[in-house]
Design a protein around this motif. Sequence first.
Motif, short mmCIF file in Angstrom:
data_model
loop_
_atom_site.label_atom_id
_atom_site.label_comp_id
_atom_site.label_asym_id
_atom_site.label_seq_id
_atom_site.Cartn_x
_atom_site.Cartn_y
_atom_site.Cartn_z
N PRO A 1 0.83 -1.20 0.00
CA PRO A 1 0.00 0.00 0.00
C PRO A 1 0.87 1.25 0.00
CG PRO A 1 0.13 -0.90 2.21
CD PRO A 1 0.83 -1.88 1.31
N PRO A 2 0.37 2.37 -0.50
CA PRO A 2 1.15 3.60 -0.45
C PRO A 2 1.35 4.05 0.99
CG PRO A 2 -1.11 4.05 -1.12
CD PRO A 2 -0.96 2.56 -1.10
N ILE A 3 2.46 4.72 1.24
CA ILE A 3 2.74 5.26 2.57
C ILE A 3 2.03 6.61 2.68
CG2 ILE A 3 4.53 6.05 4.16
CD1 ILE A 3 6.46 4.16 2.67
N VAL A 4 1.07 6.70 3.57
CA VAL A 4 0.27 7.93 3.66
C VAL A 4 0.45 8.65 4.99
CG1 VAL A 4 -1.47 7.10 2.04
CG2 VAL A 4 -1.74 6.62 4.48
N ASP A 5 1.08 8.01 5.97
CA ASP A 5 1.21 8.64 7.28
C ASP A 5 2.65 8.62 7.78
OD1 ASP A 5 1.44 5.96 7.63
OD2 ASP A 5 0.04 5.80 9.32
N GLY A 6 3.60 8.53 6.85
CA GLY A 6 5.00 8.45 7.25
C GLY A 6 5.60 9.81 7.57
N ARG A 7 6.74 9.77 8.25
CA ARG A 7 7.53 10.96 8.52
C ARG A 7 8.95 10.70 8.02
NH1 ARG A 7 7.42 12.51 14.66
NH2 ARG A 7 8.15 10.33 14.77
N PRO A 8 9.64 11.74 7.55
CA PRO A 8 11.02 11.53 7.10
C PRO A 8 11.92 11.16 8.27
CG PRO A 8 10.48 13.87 7.17
CD PRO A 8 9.20 13.14 7.42
N PHE A 9 12.96 10.38 7.97
CA PHE A 9 13.92 10.01 9.01
C PHE A 9 15.26 9.69 8.37
CE2 PHE A 9 11.81 6.07 7.75
CZ PHE A 9 12.84 5.15 7.66
N ALA A 10 16.28 9.62 9.22
CA ALA A 10 17.63 9.27 8.77
C ALA A 10 17.84 7.78 8.97
CB ALA A 10 18.67 10.06 9.55
N LEU A 11 18.38 7.11 7.97
CA LEU A 11 18.70 5.69 8.03
C LEU A 11 20.21 5.55 8.15
CD1 LEU A 11 17.86 2.70 7.79
CD2 LEU A 11 18.08 2.94 5.31
N GLU A 12 20.68 5.14 9.31
CA GLU A 12 22.11 5.02 9.56
C GLU A 12 22.54 3.56 9.41
OE1 GLU A 12 25.40 5.56 13.15
OE2 GLU A 12 23.45 6.57 13.29
N LEU A 13 23.50 3.32 8.54
CA LEU A 13 24.09 2.01 8.36
C LEU A 13 25.38 1.99 9.18
CD1 LEU A 13 23.58 1.65 4.50
CD2 LEU A 13 21.94 1.25 6.35
N ARG A 14 25.30 1.47 10.40
CA ARG A 14 26.38 1.62 11.36
C ARG A 14 27.68 0.99 10.87
NH1 ARG A 14 26.10 2.43 16.79
NH2 ARG A 14 24.46 3.92 16.17
N ARG A 15 27.61 -0.21 10.33
CA ARG A 15 28.83 -0.90 9.91
C ARG A 15 29.50 -0.18 8.74
NH1 ARG A 15 28.41 -7.22 8.88
NH2 ARG A 15 28.03 -7.08 11.13
N SER A 16 28.71 0.39 7.84
CA SER A 16 29.25 1.05 6.66
C SER A 16 29.60 2.51 6.91
CB SER A 16 28.25 0.96 5.50
OG SER A 16 27.88 -0.37 5.25
N GLY A 17 29.06 3.08 7.97
CA GLY A 17 29.29 4.50 8.23
C GLY A 17 28.55 5.41 7.27
#
Length: 301
Positions: free
Chosen positions: A229-245
């Motif tokens: 389904p389409p995302i209708v109630d999302g909020r932006p966020f940061a996705l951190e890939l810890r191992r890759s930095g």
Amino acid sequence: MDRFLRGLARFTDGYLKSLPLMGKARPGRPNQALRLTVAERRTVADDVVALRLVGDGPLPAWQPGCHLDLHLASGLRRQYSLCGNPSDSTSYRIAVRRVGPGSTEVHALEAGSTVTVRGPRNAFPFVAEGPVLFVAGGIGITAILPMVLEAHRRNLDWRLVYTGRSTGSMPFLDELPPGADVRIGRTSDLLRDAHPDGAVYCCGPTGMLAAVRRDFASKRLHFERFSPPPIVDGRPFALELRRSGVTLSVPADRSALDVLRDLRPTVPYSCRQGFCGTCEVGGVRICVDRPTGDRLVLEEL
């Protein structure tokens, strides 16, 4: 409703093991890997093949609504509804329409080919009570057909509306019980026979699901999607890939999986709806999970 169904899908496998659904079958463990052989390959509609899969002995039991996770040789994983007879413990049947790379790979399988599967698992359980209306669009009949046959066997008050572009595109027409409403190219008035106090089970393309959800505002509506389904109630966020930095920006209308695949196209996924677990990383199902704050950290990537 979509958020509720995602949660339902996560606990259904374990919950159903404690229930004698329809008096018998219970699904196997969702992570149980089985190496099966294609015993029969048959064309059942335009660009649709049905495969009968067998193992070395009795297979885990299943109920209408169950599907298998296929692990393909290319590394792709796809889910396909079981559309055979739940009382047959010797084989599984799936039917696949060719629409993309995963289904094209399935179409290349021949009698004697082997495939690894996991399941059965059930994110679309059928409660055998009437009155009930079934609505299937095209290949959506694969999930609905075992439910219809079970309802017919139990003499429930049931109706089926099955739509398609042409009879040639509609699999299993010859297996429908008497009374099925088959419609060619006409998708209006789908809910004409829906009982106000009954249940509706629907599987088909996005447009059909949207119409049914709009016209049948009831808690007894059950459906299975072909696409997320389409995302209708999302909020932006940061996705951190810890191992890759590496830190990626996920906008409000996209998932972590979508953004991560822009960077790493080989990241595995399948259902994109939160129930198969293919994309799970450190307990996070990145196709649907979002953080409560403004950052999601994946330690393993």
